[in-house]
Motif scaffolding. Structure first.
Motif, PDB file in Angstrom:
ATOM      1  N   VAL A  87       4.372  12.239   3.712  1.00  0.00           N
ATOM      2  CA  VAL A  87       3.449  11.485   2.861  1.00  0.00           C
ATOM      3  C   VAL A  87       4.132  10.912   1.618  1.00  0.00           C
ATOM      4  N   PRO A  88       4.953  11.659   0.864  1.00  0.00           N
ATOM      5  CA  PRO A  88       5.628  11.050  -0.297  1.00  0.00           C
ATOM      6  C   PRO A  88       6.494   9.852   0.082  1.00  0.00           C
ATOM      7  N   GLN A  89       7.217   9.969   1.201  1.00  0.00           N
ATOM      8  CA  GLN A  89       8.053   8.847   1.636  1.00  0.00           C
ATOM      9  C   GLN A  89       7.189   7.649   2.040  1.00  0.00           C
ATOM     10  N   ILE A  90       6.025   7.921   2.630  1.00  0.00           N
ATOM     11  CA  ILE A  90       5.119   6.832   3.012  1.00  0.00           C
ATOM     12  C   ILE A  90       4.630   6.091   1.774  1.00  0.00           C
ATOM     13  N   VAL A  91       4.270   6.854   0.746  1.00  0.00           N
ATOM     14  CA  VAL A  91       3.823   6.236  -0.507  1.00  0.00           C
ATOM     15  C   VAL A  91       4.919   5.331  -1.072  1.00  0.00           C
ATOM     16  N   ALA A  92       6.155   5.819  -1.104  1.00  0.00           N
ATOM     17  CA  ALA A  92       7.268   5.029  -1.637  1.00  0.00           C
ATOM     18  C   ALA A  92       7.511   3.784  -0.788  1.00  0.00           C
ATOM     19  N   PHE A  93       7.379   3.907   0.534  1.00  0.00           N
ATOM     20  CA  PHE A  93       7.579   2.785   1.457  1.00  0.00           C
ATOM     21  C   PHE A  93       6.540   1.700   1.182  1.00  0.00           C
ATOM     22  N   VAL A  94       5.297   2.134   1.006  1.00  0.00           N
ATOM     23  CA  VAL A  94       4.219   1.179   0.733  1.00  0.00           C
ATOM     24  C   VAL A  94       4.445   0.484  -0.608  1.00  0.00           C
ATOM     25  N   GLU A  95       4.915   1.248  -1.579  1.00  0.00           N
ATOM     26  CA  GLU A  95       5.169   0.662  -2.899  1.00  0.00           C
ATOM     27  C   GLU A  95       6.179  -0.475  -2.807  1.00  0.00           C
ATOM     28  N   GLN A  96       7.229  -0.285  -2.020  1.00  0.00           N
ATOM     29  CA  GLN A  96       8.237  -1.339  -1.912  1.00  0.00           C
ATOM     30  C   GLN A  96       7.684  -2.571  -1.205  1.00  0.00           C
ATOM     31  N   ILE A  97       6.824  -2.385  -0.210  1.00  0.00           N
ATOM     32  CA  ILE A  97       6.219  -3.539   0.472  1.00  0.00           C
ATOM     33  C   ILE A  97       5.363  -4.333  -0.517  1.00  0.00           C
ATOM     34  N   ILE A  98       4.653  -3.596  -1.387  1.00  0.00           N
ATOM     35  CA  ILE A  98       3.854  -4.276  -2.421  1.00  0.00           C
ATOM     36  C   ILE A  98       4.766  -5.058  -3.356  1.00  0.00           C
ATOM     37  N   GLN A  99       5.858  -4.427  -3.787  1.00  0.00           N
ATOM     38  CA  GLN A  99       6.789  -5.065  -4.719  1.00  0.00           C
ATOM     39  C   GLN A  99       7.389  -6.330  -4.129  1.00  0.00           C
ATOM     40  N   LYS A 100       7.567  -6.363  -2.818  1.00  0.00           N
ATOM     41  CA  LYS A 100       8.145  -7.553  -2.172  1.00  0.00           C
ATOM     42  C   LYS A 100       7.084  -8.626  -1.916  1.00  0.00           C
ATOM     43  N   GLY A 101       5.834  -8.311  -2.243  1.00  0.00           N
ATOM     44  CA  GLY A 101       4.783  -9.315  -2.134  1.00  0.00           C
ATOM     45  C   GLY A 101       4.111  -9.385  -0.787  1.00  0.00           C
ATOM     46  N   PHE A 102       4.257  -8.351   0.025  1.00  0.00           N
ATOM     47  CA  PHE A 102       3.686  -8.387   1.377  1.00  0.00           C
ATOM     48  C   PHE A 102       2.514  -7.417   1.544  1.00  0.00           C
ATOM     49  N   ALA A 103       1.991  -6.862   0.470  1.00  0.00           N
ATOM     50  CA  ALA A 103       0.844  -5.967   0.548  1.00  0.00           C
ATOM     51  C   ALA A 103       0.110  -6.017  -0.781  1.00  0.00           C
ATOM     52  N   TYR A 104      -1.157  -5.595  -0.761  1.00  0.00           N
ATOM     53  CA  TYR A 104      -1.964  -5.612  -1.983  1.00  0.00           C
ATOM     54  C   TYR A 104      -2.914  -4.422  -1.974  1.00  0.00           C
ATOM     55  N   GLU A 105      -3.247  -3.992  -3.182  1.00  0.00           N
ATOM     56  CA  GLU A 105      -4.190  -2.875  -3.352  1.00  0.00           C
ATOM     57  C   GLU A 105      -5.592  -3.430  -3.520  1.00  0.00           C
ATOM     58  N   ALA A 106      -6.589  -2.734  -2.928  1.00  0.00           N
ATOM     59  CA  ALA A 106      -7.988  -3.143  -3.067  1.00  0.00           C
ATOM     60  C   ALA A 106      -8.863  -1.906  -2.995  1.00  0.00           C
ATOM     61  N   ASP A 107      -9.504  -1.568  -4.106  1.00  0.00           N
ATOM     62  CA  ASP A 107     -10.470  -0.471  -4.164  1.00  0.00           C
ATOM     63  C   ASP A 107      -9.873   0.845  -3.648  1.00  0.00           C
ATOM     64  N   GLY A 108      -8.644   1.134  -4.062  1.00  0.00           N
ATOM     65  CA  GLY A 108      -8.022   2.405  -3.705  1.00  0.00           C
ATOM     66  C   GLY A 108      -7.299   2.408  -2.379  1.00  0.00           C
ATOM     67  N   SER A 109      -7.386   1.338  -1.602  1.00  0.00           N
ATOM     68  CA  SER A 109      -6.646   1.214  -0.341  1.00  0.00           C
ATOM     69  C   SER A 109      -5.578   0.142  -0.515  1.00  0.00           C
ATOM     70  N   VAL A 110      -4.590   0.158   0.371  1.00  0.00           N
ATOM     71  CA  VAL A 110      -3.532  -0.856   0.344  1.00  0.00           C
ATOM     72  C   VAL A 110      -3.493  -1.532   1.713  1.00  0.00           C
ATOM     73  N   TYR A 111      -3.465  -2.864   1.713  1.00  0.00           N
ATOM     74  CA  TYR A 111      -3.475  -3.632   2.953  1.00  0.00           C
ATOM     75  C   TYR A 111      -2.227  -4.496   3.062  1.00  0.00           C
ATOM     76  N   PHE A 112      -1.777  -4.648   4.290  1.00  0.00           N
ATOM     77  CA  PHE A 112      -0.651  -5.540   4.559  1.00  0.00           C
ATOM     78  C   PHE A 112      -1.149  -6.974   4.543  1.00  0.00           C
TER      79      PHE A 112
END
Length: 852
Positions: free
Chosen positions: A289-314
């Motif tokens: 789970v910690p690695q998954i969180v970090a992986f998602v964070e990098q996808i967001i930083q690269k502009g390919f994901a966004y947060e919405a109401d506590g969830s993150v979508y590709f």
């Protein structure tokens, strides 16, 4: 070039790729020193061709398979979601994957790093574990029988939402009394095997209807007989979940882990039972789970994901705008909302904030009643697809050679994996990233047109299948007879084909071993050149061709159906040669050892280990080969020999040959030599005693056939003893004797259970024939008794007891009916024929028994 292939004579070394050997095939006969020593043939090298593979990334014909690193393969396989027992559909996936893995490792000599995950966080797991807990809590409540019935009835009615045709608008409320009639009216066509939509083929939708109806059937029955909560579990669980799901305390995750750990162990046990090699590395979502969180964070930083109401979508739109391709595996499914929703999970339908309907969750906000972990976006849990991206990338890096799974995972699961992984590794300066070189998808297993699925409940668990319908070997043969990337619908014909294939090879191995044992008991193998034995030359030519054909098949995207036919054809040719007279056992042994090697590579012998240099199935004696005590191993065989020897002596036969045999036989000495040599194979240790017993029996048979003057009692005793030795003494030890007219009996080692079953089936068949014969005798006897009982009556008296008639003539033929009318002429003619027939029968009776 791979060393295994060079050593086995299957593929040439690099230096000999261009050199085709012109050496003739040669035999190197020599006397045997033990029943099954290794005597390989020299085989001509093959021209090496490239391996090709069907990759879902590149639809069409197979493409060349070139791993990133020479001689090594990195492979990630999607493992199970551990919420229920595995079924035959899972077996199809994991056994077929195992076959390809074994071919790459043990035929092509690749070093394979095989990584597999367990999905232990998932909507299905959450629902199953939560509902199980809710039912346990419900059972603890002090309900009266009436309250239990009321609860089941409410669940029963709520469940009709899954079957809308049962409760159409305006219809009276559904209950257990009108359920059957309404079910037949609404879904009778489906229950009879038809489609929901006319002029279409039944499939998953129809299977789902049948599953729901089965659940309703059980609940209706529970309402009728008051059988309690357990009987209506399938309709109760979703109802209880709808009422109480938010009340479950999920801070204690043992609710979920108790289920996943149990199912993970059951899956591992199933794979071991199916002889599937364990993964080199196992990963679990809960450990990442910690690695998954970090992986998602990098996808967001690269502009390919966004947060919405506590969830993150590709963000698919942003991904494609950057020059990347989405849905590379299944572009035609890109806008399939049903598949997209299924991939998101049933618990995610209420999550909002997506920019587009096709965007998928990387991180899901946890609702009450769901497990959760901390993240920058609040308490939540990983999306389904992200887990594999993170775990595979962690173990195999930014690119792997092979990613595999069932075909039903291609979209959206694997397409989403590709997108989010390639987004994570995206470098705008380098263009589109390639995360997977080859995507291998195993065809699914279907029943009556619908895929085998836990959710459809149209499956047979692996445990049940192995306990009742299949052996692990037989199941693997079924899958080998189909292309790994094709769908499979198991039919009686397919099962029969698999059974025949296994039986053919089983008998071949048994017969070759018997020939080798027989030669070992004589003066050794005859020195025979190929020029003197056209049959052996023909067989060896077939053998060389089989090697080439099998190599071609396996290089052609692991074409096991063709490979299996190559083996079968070679074995059939070898059988023809074996039965042709005086075959060269070296040729047969060489073929048998090569076939043994290939079936070992295919995983068909759970007791064999690479490099598979034995002869035949090793499972029959594997348990006796390690740390066996020779004296203990041969004790039952020695006891049979000594007992038979005493009984033969007691017959008092005076023939010179049998007396010489009794005096000269010394199997103990031969056994002692084997023991001194360190032999541990129980079959080889037992052979001296088995051969000695068989020779005594052969001599008894020769005494009978010689026409020697024997007392009937002695002759009967010899025949009975001969049959008992073959059918009981040796059969119970797993030894089969094949009697031959012009030679000694052939000794074969066959599993005792198989021989005993055959003996019992033969006895049952004979008993049935005897029963039918006795019934026929009794019926004949009864008919005979009835015939003569009827014959006692004289023709003059035969009609006088019949109340239909009132007057008779002098011969006793009726003239008037009971109502006073004359007997009609047509009836009189018929009565006259009966009278004449009785007259003849009565005369026979008088002639046989005298006057009555």
């Amino acid at each position: 070039m791979h060393s295994f292939a060079r050593l086995r004579g299957l593929i040439p070394s690099t230096r000999t790729i261009a050199a085709i050997s012109t050496r003739p095939i040669r035999l190197f006969p020599r006397p045997l020193t033990s029943p099954y020593p290794r005597r390989p043939f020299t085989s001509s090298p093959l021209i090496m061709a490239a391996i090709t593979v069907h990759s879902t990334l590149k639809p069409g014909p197979p493409v060349p398979f070139v791993p990133r690193e020479e001689g090594a393969i990195s492979w990630y396989a999607c493992g199970p979601t551990v919420y229920d027992l595995s079924h035959l559909g899972h077996a199809r996936n994991y056994v077929s994957t195992d076959i390809i893995r074994r071919i790459l490792m043990h035929y092509f000599d690749y070093k394979v790093n095989f990584v597999m995950n367990y999905t232990d966080v998932d909507d299905k797991i959450i629902i199953k574990a939560r509902r199980k807990r809710l039912l346990e809590l419900e059972k603890e409540k002090p309900y009266t029988p009436e309250q239990i019935r009321d609860l089941i009835f409410k669940a029963f009615q709520a469940y009709t939402k899954s079957l809308p045709l049962l409760a159409p608008e305006g219809a009276e409320p559904l209950d257990e009394k009108n359920y059957q009639e309404r079910k037949e009216a609404a879904y009778g066509v489906v229950l009879a095997g038809g489609p929901l939509v006319p002029e279409t083929k039944p499939g998953d939708a129809e299977a789902k209807v049948k599953m729901h109806l089965n659940n309703m059937d059980a609940a209706a029955e529970a309402l009728k007989n008051g059988s309690g909560l357990d009987a209506a579990e399938d309709v109760l669980l979703p109802y209880l979940d709808s009422l109480y799901k938010e009340t479950i305390d999920t801070s204690d995750q043992t609710i979920f882990t108790n289920l996943t750990k149990t199912m993970e162990k059951a899956f591992a046990d199933d794979m071991e039972a199916l002889n599937v090699l364990p993964p080199d590395v196992i990963t679990r979502v809960t450990e990442y789970v910690p690695q998954i969180v970090a992986f998602v964070e990098q996808i967001i930083q690269k502009g390919f994901a966004y947060e919405a109401d506590g969830s993150v979508y590709f963000d698919i739109g942003a991904f494609e705008k950057a020059g990347n391709t989405y849905a590379r595996l299944r572009p035609e499914s890109k806008h399939d909302t049903a598949l997209q929703e299924e991939g998101e999970g049933s618990l995610s339908t209420a999550l909002g904030g997506k920019k587009r309907s096709g965007d998928f969750a990387l991180w899901k906000k946890s609702k009450p009643g769901e497990p959760y972990w901390p993240s920058p976006w609040g308490a939540g849990r990983p999306g389904w697809h992200i887990e594999c991206s993170v775990m595979a990338s962690d173990k195999l890096g930014e690119q792997m050679d092979i990613h595999s799974g069932g075909i039903d995972l291609a979209f959206p699961h694997h397409d989403n994996e590709l997108a989010q992984s390639e987004a994570y590794f995206h470098d705008c300066c380098k263009g589109e990233h390639t995360w997977v070189k080859y995507f291998l998808h195993m065809g699914h297993l279907s029943i009556a047109g619908s895929k085998m699925s836990k959710s459809l409940k149209n499956f047979q668990t692996i445990q049940d299948a192995l306990a009742s319908t299949y052996t692990a070997r037989n199941m693997r043969i079924v899958f080998l007879l189909s292309r790994w990337n094709d769908g499979v619908e198991i039919s009686p014909d397919m099962r029969k084909q698999a059974d025949n294939w296994e039986t053919t090879l089983d008998n071949f191995f048994t017969n070759v071993k018997a020939r080798l044992s027989e030669v070992d008991a004589s003066s050794g193998i005859k020195d025979l050149s190929l020029s003197e034995d056209s049959g052996a030359k023909g067989l060896l030519e077939d053998f060389e061709q089989a090697k080439k054909d099998l190599d071609t098949a396996l290089r052609n995207s692991f074409d096991t159906p063709t490979a299996m036919q190559v083996l079968l054809k070679l074995v059939r040719n070898a059988n023809i040669y074996m039965n042709s007279g005086n075959p060269n056992v070296q040729a047969l042994e060489s073929v048998a050892r090569w076939v043994t090697k290939i079936v070992g590579i295919f995983g068909l012998d759970a007791s064999a280990q690479p490099p598979y240099e034995g002869l035949g199935w090793s499972s029959a004696t594997a348990s006796n080969k390690a740390n066996v005590d020779p004296q203990t191993a041969v004790k039952p065989y020695a006891a049979v020999f000594n007992n038979v020897k005493q009984e033969v002596s007691a017959l008092g036969l005076t023939g010179e040959s049998i007396q010489a045999l009794l005096a000269q036989q010394n199997p103990e000495a031969e056994f002692n030599e084997l023991e001194k040599s360190g032999e541990k194979d129980a079959e080889k240790l037992a052979l001296p005693f088995i051969r000695a017993t068989s020779k005594l029996r052969d001599e008894l048979r020769a005494t009978i056939s010689s026409g020697a003057a024997l007392e009937p009692k002695t002759k009967q005793a010899i025949l009975a003893l001969s049959d008992r030795i073959r059918d009981y003494d040796l059969t119970d030890l797993g030894v089969q004797l094949d009697d031959r007219v012009d030679g000694p009996s052939l000794v074969k080692f066959v599993p005792a259970a198989k021989l005993i079953q055959a003996r019992e089936e033969k006895a049952a068949l004979l008993a049935e024939k005897a029963r039918q014969k006795e019934e026929a005798r009794k019926a004949k006897e009864k008919a005979e008794q009835e015939k003569w009982e009827k014959a006692k009556v004289s023709p003059q008296d035969m009609f006088k007891s019949d109340a239909k008639y009132a007057e008779f003539d002098a011969d006793g033929l009726p003239t008037k009916l009971a109502d006073g009318n004359e007997v009609p002429k047509s009836q009189s003619k018929k009565l006259k024929k009966e009278w004449e027939k009785q007259k003849k029968l009565h005369e026979e009776y008088l002639a046989k028994f005298g006057s009555a």
